[in-house]
Design a protein around this motif. Structure first.
Motif, PDB file in Angstrom:
ATOM      1  N   CYS A  91       0.833  -1.194   0.000  1.00 37.03           N
ATOM      2  CA  CYS A  91       0.000   0.000   0.000  1.00 37.03           C
ATOM      3  C   CYS A  91       0.868   1.245   0.000  1.00 37.03           C
ATOM      4  O   CYS A  91       2.000   1.227   0.475  1.00 37.03           O
ATOM      5  N   ALA A  92       0.310   2.257  -0.525  1.00 34.51           N
ATOM      6  CA  ALA A  92       1.028   3.525  -0.549  1.00 34.51           C
ATOM      7  C   ALA A  92       0.727   4.301   0.724  1.00 34.51           C
ATOM      8  O   ALA A  92      -0.432   4.428   1.125  1.00 34.51           O
ATOM      9  N   LEU A  93       1.739   4.756   1.330  1.00 36.92           N
ATOM     10  CA  LEU A  93       1.565   5.607   2.497  1.00 36.92           C
ATOM     11  C   LEU A  93       1.045   6.966   2.027  1.00 36.92           C
ATOM     12  O   LEU A  93       1.043   7.244   0.834  1.00 36.92           O
ATOM     13  N   PRO A  94       0.628   7.735   2.961  1.00 40.96           N
ATOM     14  CA  PRO A  94       0.029   9.023   2.573  1.00 40.96           C
ATOM     15  C   PRO A  94       0.892   9.834   1.615  1.00 40.96           C
ATOM     16  O   PRO A  94       0.368  10.593   0.800  1.00 40.96           O
ATOM     17  N   ASP A  95       2.140   9.662   1.703  1.00 36.11           N
ATOM     18  CA  ASP A  95       3.002  10.444   0.821  1.00 36.11           C
ATOM     19  C   ASP A  95       3.374   9.683  -0.433  1.00 36.11           C
ATOM     20  O   ASP A  95       4.190  10.130  -1.210  1.00 36.11           O
ATOM     21  N   ILE A 489      19.628  11.031   7.072  1.00 31.81           N
ATOM     22  CA  ILE A 489      18.345  11.441   7.600  1.00 31.81           C
ATOM     23  C   ILE A 489      17.510  10.190   7.616  1.00 31.81           C
ATOM     24  O   ILE A 489      17.530   9.414   6.710  1.00 31.81           O
ATOM     25  N   SER A 490      16.777  10.060   8.615  1.00 27.47           N
ATOM     26  CA  SER A 490      16.131   8.781   8.819  1.00 27.47           C
ATOM     27  C   SER A 490      14.687   8.798   8.405  1.00 27.47           C
ATOM     28  O   SER A 490      14.120   9.796   8.030  1.00 27.47           O
ATOM     29  N   HIS A 491      14.160   7.620   8.529  1.00 27.35           N
ATOM     30  CA  HIS A 491      12.737   7.498   8.275  1.00 27.35           C
ATOM     31  C   HIS A 491      11.946   8.394   9.210  1.00 27.35           C
ATOM     32  O   HIS A 491      10.884   8.845   8.875  1.00 27.35           O
ATOM     33  N   SER A 492      12.484   8.547  10.340  1.00 26.48           N
ATOM     34  CA  SER A 492      11.737   9.329  11.310  1.00 26.48           C
ATOM     35  C   SER A 492      11.436  10.713  10.784  1.00 26.48           C
ATOM     36  O   SER A 492      10.481  11.338  11.187  1.00 26.48           O
ATOM     37  N   GLU A 493      12.258  11.125   9.893  1.00 26.71           N
ATOM     38  CA  GLU A 493      12.022  12.446   9.370  1.00 26.71           C
ATOM     39  C   GLU A 493      10.939  12.451   8.334  1.00 26.71           C
ATOM     40  O   GLU A 493      10.445  13.482   7.947  1.00 26.71           O
ATOM     41  N   ARG A 494      10.667  11.286   7.873  1.00 29.50           N
ATOM     42  CA  ARG A 494       9.663  11.216   6.830  1.00 29.50           C
ATOM     43  C   ARG A 494       8.322  10.870   7.423  1.00 29.50           C
ATOM     44  O   ARG A 494       7.398  10.495   6.751  1.00 29.50           O
ATOM     45  N   VAL A 495       8.307  10.969   8.661  1.00 34.08           N
ATOM     46  CA  VAL A 495       7.109  10.581   9.350  1.00 34.08           C
ATOM     47  C   VAL A 495       5.910  11.330   8.830  1.00 34.08           C
ATOM     48  O   VAL A 495       5.944  12.515   8.585  1.00 34.08           O
ATOM     49  N   GLY A 496       4.863  10.621   8.656  1.00 28.32           N
ATOM     50  CA  GLY A 496       3.677  11.244   8.098  1.00 28.32           C
ATOM     51  C   GLY A 496       2.808  11.831   9.173  1.00 28.32           C
ATOM     52  O   GLY A 496       2.499  11.178  10.144  1.00 28.32           O
ATOM     53  N   PRO A 497       2.435  13.001   9.006  1.00 23.53           N
ATOM     54  CA  PRO A 497       1.707  13.703  10.052  1.00 23.53           C
ATOM     55  C   PRO A 497       0.298  13.178  10.259  1.00 23.53           C
ATOM     56  O   PRO A 497      -0.251  13.327  11.321  1.00 23.53           O
ATOM     57  N   PHE A 498      -0.265  12.566   9.280  1.00 26.53           N
ATOM     58  CA  PHE A 498      -1.652  12.175   9.438  1.00 26.53           C
ATOM     59  C   PHE A 498      -1.794  10.675   9.459  1.00 26.53           C
ATOM     60  O   PHE A 498      -2.812  10.120   9.139  1.00 26.53           O
ATOM     61  N   PHE A 499      -0.753  10.071   9.865  1.00 28.36           N
ATOM     62  CA  PHE A 499      -0.737   8.638   9.853  1.00 28.36           C
ATOM     63  C   PHE A 499      -1.024   8.145  11.248  1.00 28.36           C
ATOM     64  O   PHE A 499      -0.427   8.581  12.208  1.00 28.36           O
ATOM     65  N   SER A 500      -1.950   7.263  11.333  1.00 27.84           N
ATOM     66  CA  SER A 500      -2.382   6.877  12.658  1.00 27.84           C
ATOM     67  C   SER A 500      -2.264   5.383  12.871  1.00 27.84           C
ATOM     68  O   SER A 500      -2.656   4.585  12.045  1.00 27.84           O
ATOM     69  N   TYR A 501      -1.727   5.072  13.989  1.00 28.32           N
ATOM     70  CA  TYR A 501      -1.681   3.684  14.358  1.00 28.32           C
ATOM     71  C   TYR A 501      -1.508   3.587  15.848  1.00 28.32           C
ATOM     72  O   TYR A 501      -0.779   4.328  16.456  1.00 28.32           O
ATOM     73  N   ASN A 502      -2.218   2.650  16.403  1.00 28.05           N
ATOM     74  CA  ASN A 502      -2.221   2.598  17.854  1.00 28.05           C
ATOM     75  C   ASN A 502      -1.596   1.340  18.409  1.00 28.05           C
ATOM     76  O   ASN A 502      -1.975   0.820  19.433  1.00 28.05           O
ATOM     77  N   ASN A 503      -0.637   0.870  17.749  1.00 30.40           N
ATOM     78  CA  ASN A 503       0.029  -0.319  18.244  1.00 30.40           C
ATOM     79  C   ASN A 503       1.495   0.001  18.474  1.00 30.40           C
ATOM     80  O   ASN A 503       2.233   0.326  17.568  1.00 30.40           O
ATOM     81  N   GLU A 504       1.880  -0.135  19.660  1.00 31.75           N
ATOM     82  CA  GLU A 504       3.220   0.301  19.978  1.00 31.75           C
ATOM     83  C   GLU A 504       4.288  -0.561  19.340  1.00 31.75           C
ATOM     84  O   GLU A 504       5.431  -0.178  19.225  1.00 31.75           O
ATOM     85  N   ASP A 505       3.910  -1.717  18.931  1.00 33.86           N
ATOM     86  CA  ASP A 505       4.915  -2.565  18.298  1.00 33.86           C
ATOM     87  C   ASP A 505       5.355  -2.011  16.962  1.00 33.86           C
ATOM     88  O   ASP A 505       6.274  -2.483  16.355  1.00 33.86           O
ATOM     89  N   PHE A 506       4.636  -1.047  16.518  1.00 33.30           N
ATOM     90  CA  PHE A 506       5.105  -0.390  15.318  1.00 33.30           C
ATOM     91  C   PHE A 506       5.826   0.875  15.656  1.00 33.30           C
ATOM     92  O   PHE A 506       6.250   1.593  14.825  1.00 33.30           O
TER      93      PHE A 506
END
Length: 506
Positions: A91-95, A489-506
């Motif tokens: 799947c494509a992430l928001p970006d 620069i890491s993935h963390s920087e590409r973090v999507g602002p509107f991406f939601s997930y409620n599982n800490e294992d991710f």
DNA sequence: AAATGCGGGGCTT
DNA sequence: AAGCCCCGCATTT
């Protein structure tokens, strides 16, 4: 001046590859003059020599998800790559990018991880195994000898990068903080934050998180998930963003501050390196679509075309750009179930047909290769001295069609526009090439290319909206061979602002 | 809980 | 025998 800085200043290949040695040699080189700068993302058949004082080397760290492998040799630590976890549906992430998680090292944890759903589309996750070393996972070898830590990598990763370890840890840490805070009374939360702030040396700064608004927590939680390709400036909370960025990107001493990217030195191609530069896994990608879209257009005498793709543009985009078209990618990554000559069951219950998988022959010197006839025998150097023969299958369209997906890069504020200047440099400009000899190496007939064999060509990369990092692979391979600010620069920087997930294992 | 390292052991070549 | 991998265990983070 640190040895690594000296290396970089004088423009030489990695120290480890200037010397002739193999991890299995009875006697390792002694009286070393220098040490290599630590490389987080070694790829290809590379060797480095780190100082025994190098913390990351001491811990045998790698950006790749490497697990210990028993080689029944107490002197040499062997690790093999676990690949990358992706969404089975691609799947494509928001970006527009794709999910690329770091496989858990622990078998149990990895099984658990794979049972999770894609945080984006809730379909299954899939572990893409690494088969970059003649069908086997890429292996890394570590050996402590005297005041040096010898590192040798064998194989070319045939999959995107996962999150780096630090990114994963930072994300988990951030998530746990948020969850812990979210479910506590506000005052307690505030108190806890203060405590954690004092205890935490991770570099994350959550002081900017507005605690009064639970919705903001959601946002932070979302953004703690690694979503490749998210342009930095779009982060909803610039402070939080910055903190995440700072941590995951620079990883301690590795990456200079942004300002340093403006240094012209960074944009200069490194001198060509030798046999271990090849990263044929990406040979057929369109990574440099505007440059050498068609491998057949490459001059025959251009054995090595080193595209020092804007190293400033951070590794975060490297795995990102490797996402490209997952549909296509899956054609390649999915095990061929037709005629497996060796089938092994993965954690996923998948079957892995090793011999039918196209492998990337390290002997093929560089990335722009003409496609050998199907079935052509290629010499494969395996982990030690073994030489095996396998039918070569061309890699196919692996990371192709990814254009435009790196669209966000140009909006990354830390990458100065003028950094995309184009430079063409030839090895002559770098003086006498470093001689790399390895004739007596027990590793066998690796491509014995000297620096002089290569043509270091800097392609034009001046298109602001081009996927300038779409060939970071090369740059990284370069990096693996050359000293320099390796990452990232890491993935963390590409973090999507509107991406939601409620599982800490991710 | 997960990462990490060690080592036994099975399978294949 | 060499090379590869899986697995369990102990220790560390």
């Amino acid at each position: 001046m640190p040895a690594a800085a000296v290396q970089e200043a004088v423009g030489v290949c990695s120290y480890g590859m200037q010397l002739s040695w193999d991890i299995n040699d009875p006697q390792m080189p002694q009286e070393l003059a220098l040490f290599d700068q630590f490389r987080e993302w070694p790829d290809g058949y590379v060797r480095f020599i780190y100082s025994s004082d190098e913390k990351k080397a001491q811990r045998h760290l790698s950006g790749w998800a490497m697990r210990n492998t028993n080689n029944h040799n107490g002197l040499i630590l062997k690790k093999s790559c676990l690949g990358v976890v992706v969404c089975a549906q691609a799947c494509a992430l928001p970006d527009g990018s794709r999910l690329q998680l770091r496989p858990a090292i622990c078998d149990k944890a990895r099984l658990k991880q794979q049972k999770k759903a894609c945080p984006n589309c809730h379909s299954a996750l899939e572990l893409i195994p690494c088969r970059g070393h003649s069908g086997y996972p890429v292996t890394n070898f570590w050996r402590l000898d005297g005041n040096a830590i010898f590192f040798q990598a064998k194989g070319v990763h045939d999959h995107p990068r996962p999150e780096s370890k630090s990114e994963t840890e930072a994300r988990r840490s951030a998530f746990k903080r948020q969850m812990a805070s979210f479910y506590q009374p506000q005052k307690k939360r505030i108190r806890e934050f203060e405590v954690e702030e004092n205890q935490d040396n991770s570099g994350l700064d959550f002081s900017s998180i507005p605690l009064e608004n639970p919705e903001d927590f959601d946002i932070v939680t979302e953004t703690s998930f690694p979503i490749p390709g998210q342009p930095c400036p779009s982060f909803p909370n610039s402070d939080t963003y910055k903190a995440t960025c700072d941590l995951a990107t620079f990883q301690g001493d590795k990456m200079p501050p942004f300002q340093k990217y403006s240094s012209p030195r960074i944009y200069l191609p490194r001198p060509p390196c030798s046999y271990e530069l090849a990263n044929p896994a990406y040979t057929n990608s369109n990574a440099y679509p505007t440059l050498y879209k068609d491998s057949t257009s490459i001059p025959n005498d251009t054995d090595c075309i080193h595209l020092n793709t804007l190293q400033y543009n951070v590794n975060s985009y490297s795995s990102y750009e490797r996402s490209f078209d997952f549909t296509n990618k899956q054609h390649v990554w999915k095990p061929s179930l037709g005629k497996p000559s060796r089938v092994e069951k993965t954690n996923h219950g998948q079957f892995r047909a090793v011999a039918t998988h196209p492998y990337y022959n390290p002997e093929l010197p560089c990335r722009y290769l003409t496609t050998p006839p199907p079935g052509a025998l290629q010499t494969v150097i395996t982990t030690t001295t073994k030489v095996s023969y396998q039918a070569y299958q061309p890699p196919g369209r692996k990371y192709s069609d990814g254009l435009g997906e790196v669209k966000s890069l140009s909006s990354c504020s830390y990458a100065p526009e003028d950094a995309r200047m184009s430079v063409a440099v030839y090895p002559e400009a770098w003086g006498p090439p470093a001689t790399v000899t390895r004739a007596a190496s027990p590793s066998g007939p690796l491509p014995m290319k000297t620096a002089g064999d290569c043509r270091a060509t800097r392609p034009t990369m001046a298109m602001p909206h081009q996927p300038v990092s779409s060939r970071t692979d090369e740059a990284e391979t370069w990096d693996a061979c050359l000293s320099g600010p390796g990452s990232a620069i890491s993935h963390s920087e590409r973090v999507g602002p509107f991406f939601s997930y409620n599982n800490e294992d991710f």
